[in-house]
Design an enzyme around this catalytic site. Structure first.
Site, PDB file in Angstrom:
ATOM      1  N   SER A 130       6.937  14.774  -1.391  1.00  0.00           N
ATOM      2  CA  SER A 130       6.572  13.997  -0.394  1.00  0.00           C
ATOM      3  C   SER A 130       6.303  14.653   0.785  1.00  0.00           C
ATOM      4  O   SER A 130       6.650  15.660   1.141  1.00  0.00           O
ATOM      5  CB  SER A 130       8.076  13.121  -0.035  1.00  0.00           C
ATOM      6  OG  SER A 130       7.872  12.019   0.890  1.00  0.00           O
ATOM      7  N   LYS A 190      12.776  10.319  -6.055  1.00  0.00           N
ATOM      8  CA  LYS A 190      11.538  10.235  -5.421  1.00  0.00           C
ATOM      9  C   LYS A 190      11.107   8.498  -5.433  1.00  0.00           C
ATOM     10  O   LYS A 190      10.627   8.228  -4.224  1.00  0.00           O
ATOM     11  CB  LYS A 190      10.326  11.102  -5.885  1.00  0.00           C
ATOM     12  CG  LYS A 190       9.075  10.912  -5.296  1.00  0.00           C
ATOM     13  CD  LYS A 190       8.961  11.077  -3.698  1.00  0.00           C
ATOM     14  CE  LYS A 190       7.588  11.115  -3.285  1.00  0.00           C
ATOM     15  NZ  LYS A 190       6.594  10.062  -3.348  1.00  0.00           N
ATOM     16  N   HIS A 193      13.287   7.118  -2.823  1.00  0.00           N
ATOM     17  CA  HIS A 193      12.786   7.722  -1.579  1.00  0.00           C
ATOM     18  C   HIS A 193      11.516   6.493  -1.064  1.00  0.00           C
ATOM     19  O   HIS A 193      11.641   6.039  -0.027  1.00  0.00           O
ATOM     20  CB  HIS A 193      12.172   9.003  -1.374  1.00  0.00           C
ATOM     21  CG  HIS A 193      11.312   9.272  -0.439  1.00  0.00           C
ATOM     22  ND1 HIS A 193      10.000   9.046  -0.534  1.00  0.00           N
ATOM     23  CD2 HIS A 193      11.363   9.997   0.708  1.00  0.00           C
ATOM     24  CE1 HIS A 193       9.392   9.591   0.739  1.00  0.00           C
ATOM     25  NE2 HIS A 193      10.282  10.076   1.603  1.00  0.00           N
ATOM     26  N   ASN A 194      10.535   6.277  -2.081  1.00  0.00           N
ATOM     27  CA  ASN A 194       9.487   5.414  -1.773  1.00  0.00           C
ATOM     28  C   ASN A 194       9.882   3.871  -1.484  1.00  0.00           C
ATOM     29  O   ASN A 194       9.461   3.420  -0.540  1.00  0.00           O
ATOM     30  CB  ASN A 194       8.340   5.617  -2.920  1.00  0.00           C
ATOM     31  CG  ASN A 194       7.713   6.680  -2.597  1.00  0.00           C
ATOM     32  OD1 ASN A 194       8.093   7.821  -2.375  1.00  0.00           O
ATOM     33  ND2 ASN A 194       6.312   6.704  -3.148  1.00  0.00           N
ATOM     34  N   GLU A 197      11.118   3.986   1.783  1.00  0.00           N
ATOM     35  CA  GLU A 197      10.059   4.078   2.785  1.00  0.00           C
ATOM     36  C   GLU A 197       9.503   2.614   2.960  1.00  0.00           C
ATOM     37  O   GLU A 197       9.211   2.308   4.107  1.00  0.00           O
ATOM     38  CB  GLU A 197       8.996   5.241   2.228  1.00  0.00           C
ATOM     39  CG  GLU A 197       7.690   5.042   2.682  1.00  0.00           C
ATOM     40  CD  GLU A 197       6.658   6.045   1.932  1.00  0.00           C
ATOM     41  OE1 GLU A 197       7.074   7.192   1.425  1.00  0.00           O
ATOM     42  OE2 GLU A 197       5.564   5.581   1.459  1.00  0.00           O
TER      43      GLU A 197
HETATM   44  C1  6PG Z   1       5.115  10.269   0.168  1.00  0.00           C
HETATM   45  C2  6PG Z   1       4.518   8.782  -0.068  1.00  0.00           C
HETATM   46  C3  6PG Z   1       3.428   8.965  -1.075  1.00  0.00           C
HETATM   47  C4  6PG Z   1       2.543   7.953  -0.844  1.00  0.00           C
HETATM   48  C5  6PG Z   1       3.008   6.621  -1.552  1.00  0.00           C
HETATM   49  C6  6PG Z   1       2.381   5.445  -0.781  1.00  0.00           C
HETATM   50  O1  6PG Z   1       6.410  10.433  -0.268  1.00  0.00           O
HETATM   51  O2  6PG Z   1       4.675  11.202   0.476  1.00  0.00           O
HETATM   52  O3  6PG Z   1       5.614   8.150  -0.542  1.00  0.00           O
HETATM   53  O4  6PG Z   1       4.169   9.088  -2.339  1.00  0.00           O
HETATM   54  O5  6PG Z   1       2.094   7.760   0.250  1.00  0.00           O
HETATM   55  O6  6PG Z   1       2.754   6.489  -2.794  1.00  0.00           O
HETATM   56  O7  6PG Z   1       2.700   4.161  -1.541  1.00  0.00           O
HETATM   57  P1  6PG Z   1       2.091   2.687  -1.509  1.00  0.00           P
HETATM   58  O8  6PG Z   1       0.681   3.115  -1.502  1.00  0.00           O
HETATM   59  O9  6PG Z   1       2.806   2.138  -2.675  1.00  0.00           O
HETATM   60  O10 6PG Z   1       2.302   2.453   0.143  1.00  0.00           O
END
Ligand code: 6PG
Length: 489
Positions: A130, A190, A193-194, A197
């Site tokens: 990430s 991960k 984490h997302n 996010e």
């Molecule tokens: C990270 C982000 C990365 C990516 C996401 C965006 O941790 O660096 O999470 O993995 O930017 O996949 O996700 P979406 O396109 O679903 O918003």
């Protein structure tokens, strides 16, 4: 051909390229390969010019250039391409060699692939990476899982290139990378984490929406607010970029944010988090609302139609703006605590279900730097788990208990005013609803159980009988005597 390569990276899109350059900066010799081989030469002639990076024009050449056990990292699109490369690599690599998948793969795929690759005598790592483009180049957060025997071979490279943070407990510099666990554990963490996010982003967007429509603030004014928030307990990468986004002007000098179409995209990791939570029965309500909010935003045409049928009324909040801003900050902070508490509940349930021994404080430290959700807040989570590694819920930690209590009044004020004024706050309000449910010793599920028993003889437990004893009532007088099974999915 001399085997001088420490690691190979397959896939020269932006993340792959930046990871290679990062590894090179840390003294590793990287072999670069891409399915469209012209990209290899292009990379060597441009971004990788003057580095130690070696280009390979076939998988065989790549394998011959690697020291043993060979370490091959896939930075390709999640899904079929990963399986295709694994298949090809199995025909070229030898027992003991290590295949690493650094994409956003579904953890169930990683569980399957780990077993499959191990059955062929090789080792497998599925790792979350990430931090986006910049993180990959300067120091990402890396969350590896898979075959434990592979970790010692990969650890020196991953920990060297990962972001570094100071452990709040020991004061030591630590890499934002450590072994997460077997099989799909790294990709699960991960994925979570997302999901978090998604939740953080949605909360920030709701705070922005209230300031914009409820308080009538301009992007420049909101820029100042986010700047201030980034100096306190909300200090984080996402608050920081929001501050900068709000200050950005388009070519005509107008705020760029106002020109961006309000329909959100998504690549699926938030959705996977919610699907997994449904399977494990864990209420990650905030992340779920964040995913659905993106879905609502994508219904642009229907929303425009509906806005004509149900036109908005006056959405302005009365009262002192400065006080409201402070209330919004507290509502955001409290909701964020709920979101992380839910995320940790999910990881705890997954660990139990899949047999992973997750280190919750270690995960907080991995997320403390390098990744998209990095924040000072994660330092507090690390401290909470250091104090009590068996902490069942973050909300029960003294620091977070106190923080929530100090925000509750503002949180209720903001949510109720937004509801009255018709400003959608799905994440802020679901967080509050979860909090109120979680702190209720008695919920109305007694009535729900009665309803289930009424129409389907699903049985219920009684407050005056031991748990596990099930009862059925013939509610109507003409029901049968047979109750249905009591299983819970
Ligand atoms: C990270 C982000 C990365 C990516 C996401 C965006 O941790 O660096 O999470 O993995 O930017 O996949 O996700 P979406 O396109 O679903 O918003």
């Amino acid at each position: 051909m001399e085997a001088v390569g420490d690691i190979a990276v397959i896939g020269l899109a932006v993340m792959g390229q930046n990871l290679i350059l990062n590894m090179n900066d840390h003294g590793f010799t990287v072999v670069a390969y891409n399915r469209t081989v012209s990209k290899v030469d292009d990379f060597l002639a441009n971004e990788a010019k003057g580095t130690r990076v070696i280009g390979a024009h076939s998988l065989q050449e790549m394998a011959a250039l690697l020291k043993k056990p060979r370490r091959v990292m896939l930075m390709v699109k999640a899904g079929k391409p990963v399986d295709e490369f694994i298949e090809q690599l199995l025909g070229i690599l030898e027992p003991g060699d290590i295949i690493i998948d650094g994409g956003n793969s579904l953890f169930e795929d990683t569980i399957r692939r780990t077993k499959y690759v191990e059955s062929k005598g090789l080792l497998y790592i599925g790792t979350g990476v990430s931090g986006g483009e910049e993180g990959a180049r300067r120091g990402p957060s890396i969350m590896p899982g898979g075959s434990p025997a592979a970790w010692p071979h990969v650890k020196p490279i991953f920990q060297a290139i990962a972001a570094k943070v100071t452990d709040p407990q020991t004061g030591a510099e630590e890499p934002c990378c450590d072994w997460v666990g077997e099989g799909g554990a790294g990709h699960y963490v991960k994925m979570t984490h997302n999901g978090i996010e998604y939740g953080d982003m949605q909360l920030i967007c709701e705070a922005y929406h209230i300031m914009k429509d409820g308080l009538g603030m301009t992007p420049d004014e909101m820029h100042e607010v986010f700047k201030e928030w980034n100096e306190g307990e909300l200090k984080s990468y996402l608050i920081e970029i929001t501050r900068d986004i709000l200050a950005k002007k388009d070519d005509d000098g107008q705020p760029l944010v106002d020109k961006i179409l309000d329909t959100a995209g998504q690549k699926g990791t938030g959705k996977w988090t919610v699907i997994s939570s449904q399977e494990l029965g864990i209420p990650i309500t905030l992340i779920a609302e964040a995913v659905y909010s993106r879905c609502v935003s994508a219904m642009k045409d229907q929303r425009v139609e509906a806005s004509k049928v149900f036109p908005p009324s006056n959405s302005r909040f009365a009262g002192d703006r400065k006080r409201w801003i402070d209330d919004i900050r507290k509502a955001l902070y409290a909701s964020k605590i709920i979101s992380y508490a839910q995320g940790y509940m999910l990881m705890r349930a997954a660990a139990e279900h899949y047999g992973w021994n997750l280190n919750y404080g270690g995960i907080a430290l991995m997320w403390r730097g390098g990744c998209i959700i990095r924040s000072v807040f994660l330092g507090e989570i690390k401290k909470a788990f250091d104090k009590n590694p068996n902490l069942t819920n973050l909300l029960l930690d003294p620091f977070f208990k106190k923080a929530i209590k100090s925000c509750t009044r503002s949180w209720r004020k903001v949510v109720s005013m937004a509801v009255r004024k018709g400003i959608p706050v799905p994440a802020l309000s679901t967080a509050l609803a979860f909090f109120d449910g979680f702190r209720s010793a008695r919920l109305p599920a007694n009535l729900l159980q009665a309803q289930r028993d009424y129409f389907g003889a699903h049985t219920y437990e009684r407050v005056d009988a031991p748990r596990g004893q099930f009862f059925h009532t013939n509610w109507t007088g003409h029901g049968g005597r047979v109750a249905s099974g009591t299983y819970t999915v």
